[in-house]
Design an enzyme around this catalytic site. Structure first.
Site, PDB file in Angstrom:
ATOM      1  N   LYS A  89      38.229  23.957  50.241  1.00 28.03           N
ATOM      2  CA  LYS A  89      38.435  25.307  50.792  1.00 28.03           C
ATOM      3  C   LYS A  89      39.911  25.623  50.734  1.00 28.03           C
ATOM      4  O   LYS A  89      40.756  24.730  50.784  1.00 28.03           O
ATOM      5  CB  LYS A  89      37.948  25.351  52.245  1.00 28.03           C
ATOM      6  CG  LYS A  89      37.867  26.726  52.876  1.00 28.03           C
ATOM      7  CD  LYS A  89      36.712  27.573  52.377  1.00 28.03           C
ATOM      8  CE  LYS A  89      35.477  27.400  53.174  1.00 28.03           C
ATOM      9  NZ  LYS A  89      34.358  28.228  53.014  1.00 28.03           N
TER      10      LYS A  89
HETATM   11  N1  GLU Z   1      32.552  30.584  51.013  1.00 28.90           N
HETATM   12  C1  GLU Z   1      31.158  30.283  50.992  1.00 28.90           C
HETATM   13  C2  GLU Z   1      30.844  29.181  51.971  1.00 28.90           C
HETATM   14  O1  GLU Z   1      31.559  28.968  52.913  1.00 28.90           O
HETATM   15  C3  GLU Z   1      30.641  30.019  49.587  1.00 28.90           C
HETATM   16  C4  GLU Z   1      31.213  28.835  48.909  1.00 28.90           C
HETATM   17  C5  GLU Z   1      30.819  28.724  47.435  1.00 28.90           C
HETATM   18  O2  GLU Z   1      29.983  29.473  46.963  1.00 28.90           O
HETATM   19  O3  GLU Z   1      31.402  27.855  46.795  1.00 28.90           O
HETATM   20  O4  GLU Z   1      29.832  28.539  51.896  1.00 28.90           O
END
Ligand code: GLU
Length: 436
Positions: free
Chosen positions: A122
């Site tokens: 992230k």
């Molecule tokens: N940001 C989204 C999550 O927290 C999607 C992550 C993704 O698709 O890689 O799950």
């Protein structure tokens, strides 16, 4: 380059700027709780407690105003034993290192729980995107992607949208990245990000996927509890992509949205809002501020609203002991990542309120990200019906697996999710070992 510009003020990246609690401590406590009930090697506990890599980048951007501003970007790569690091990129003024660490770890558990071949990551940039025009957003995104360089990659670390970013952000990222590789690799690296627009290689159904996944969980919960959804009531905090899709899909099933809110205010409407109208308003005004429908209420009144289903789909740490004490719903379905802190969770559970935890409830997004990545890799385009039915099958079967696990271990649902995820990681670590 002009050198007389004043850079953005430095902030300690380890500190949340307007939160009392540190998100990583919440993630650590959840993990500790899981370690108590699941028989896991001590060595695995040691490995997964911290992320593998924490990348912090300062990059200058020449804004449309002519000023050069220094931005702080993050990418935390938690674990990649099951596949490439995977997870969103967040644009928000309160992005901080420990938040990215928590969110990256949750991506690891989320992907492992759903049995998709990705790890967890992230990141994001610490700034307020609503204070910038499109041209600035493009410049910031391209400079950030360039500064990340080979820290991301289609088989290494694959970003996606998150708070404050969308398919346009991903299109810019993909375009920038593909211009950093050799000409012959340009097409092959499209899958360096997911959540792109369909015309740029995104998947049908990706945008609605998180909301749709939440609804599949609610359906499963209703089946389990013999609860009838038509005629039931819903409250949603946050009306971005996740909140709006959830409310719209549920409204088609006869669930009435009676309370809604975001960081600008809260509203109630006993007869039910039209979620499509609210989405339209939010798209035009960027928030709910000044929404003309319903009755304006306080944040406490919002949390105290009597409803069946409560979906926090805004930011983290919204349900603490204070909110949990006054909440009056049957189930909390975590659309956001980390909306409930440890005390909030304990109190909700002791009050008999069910929780469908984030790493299960909002995993529809990353599941369809995986489908997008697969389609790009195989040069395929799947029908929306195909994407939707695969998503439904996977969400429903994982939900049932979690329920069985919770019953078997006699633990709460979140701990059951952790147990499944950690056991999958352990199997791989046991076979592969650590080398050298
Ligand atoms: N940001 C989204 C999550 O927290 C999607 C992550 C993704 O698709 O890689 O799950």
């Amino acid at each position: 380059m002009k050198t007389d510009q004043i850079p953005a003020p430095e902030q300690n990246p380890d500190e949340p700027i307007d939160k009392k609690e540190n998100l990583f401590e919440v993630a650590e406590k959840q993990l500790e709780r899981a370690f108590k009930v699941v028989q896991l090697d001590e060595s695995l506990q040691t490995i997964v407690k911290q992320p593998k890599n924490e990348i912090i980048i300062h990059f200058p951007v020449r804004l449309t105003s002519g000023k050069i501003q220094l931005f702080k970007g993050y990418r935390v790569q938690h674990n990649n034993v099951l596949g490439p690091f995977k997870g969103g990129m967040r644009y928000h003024h309160n992005v901080y290192l420990d938040e990215c660490k928590a969110l990256a770890a949750w991506m690891t558990w989320k992907c492992a729980l759903q049995n998709i071949p990705f790890g967890g990551g992230k990141g994001g940039v610490k700034f307020d995107p609503s204070a910038h025009n499109m041209e600035d957003l493009e410049r910031i995104t391209r400079r950030f992607t360039h500064a990340l360089g080979t820290n991301i990659g289609p088989e290494w670390d694959i970003p996606a949208p998150d708070v404050g970013t969308n398919s346009q952000t991903m299109d810019w990222m993909m375009d920038t990245y593909s211009n950093m590789v050799s000409m012959s690799d340009k097409q092959a690296v499209k899958r360096v990000v997911t959540g792109k627009s369909i015309v740029c290689g995104g998947s049908p159904g990706r945008e609605e996927a998180t909301g749709r996944g939440i609804v599949h969980c609610i359906n499963q919960w209703a089946l389990e509890k013999r609860f009838s959804l038509p005629g039931s009531t819903l409250a949603v905090q946050g009306f971005g992509n996740v909140g709006s899709n959830t409310a719209q899909i549920l409204s088609r099933m006869g669930v009435s949205l009676i309370a809604v809110g975001d960081h600008t205010g809260y509203w109630r409407h006993p007869e039910g809002f039209n979620p499509y109208k609210i989405s339209e308003y939010v798209r035009a005004h960027r928030s709910l501020q000044g929404y003309p429908g319903g009755q304006s209420i306080s944040r406490d009144e919002f949390f105290a609203t009597k409803c069946d289903i409560f979906v926090p789909a805004a930011l983290e740490l919204q349900i603490t002991e204070k909110e949990a004490k006054i909440m009056n719903c049957k189930v909390v379905v975590e659309g956001a990542n980390g909306p409930t802190d440890i005390d909030g969770e304990n109190l909700l559970l002791s009050r008999g309120i069910d929780i469908i935890p984030d790493i299960l409830a909002n995993s529809g997004g990353v599941i369809v990200s995986y489908y997008e990545w697969l389609q790009n890799k195989r040069s395929e385009t799947w029908d929306i019906e195909d994407v939707r039915s695969r998503l439904e099958t996977r969400m429903s079967s994982t939900y049932q697996l979690v329920s069985e696990k919770a019953r078997f271990l006699k633990v709460d649902t979140r701990t059951a999710c952790y147990a499944i995820a950690l056991e999958r990681l352990q199997q791989v670590y046991t076979r592969r070992g650590i080398w050298p």
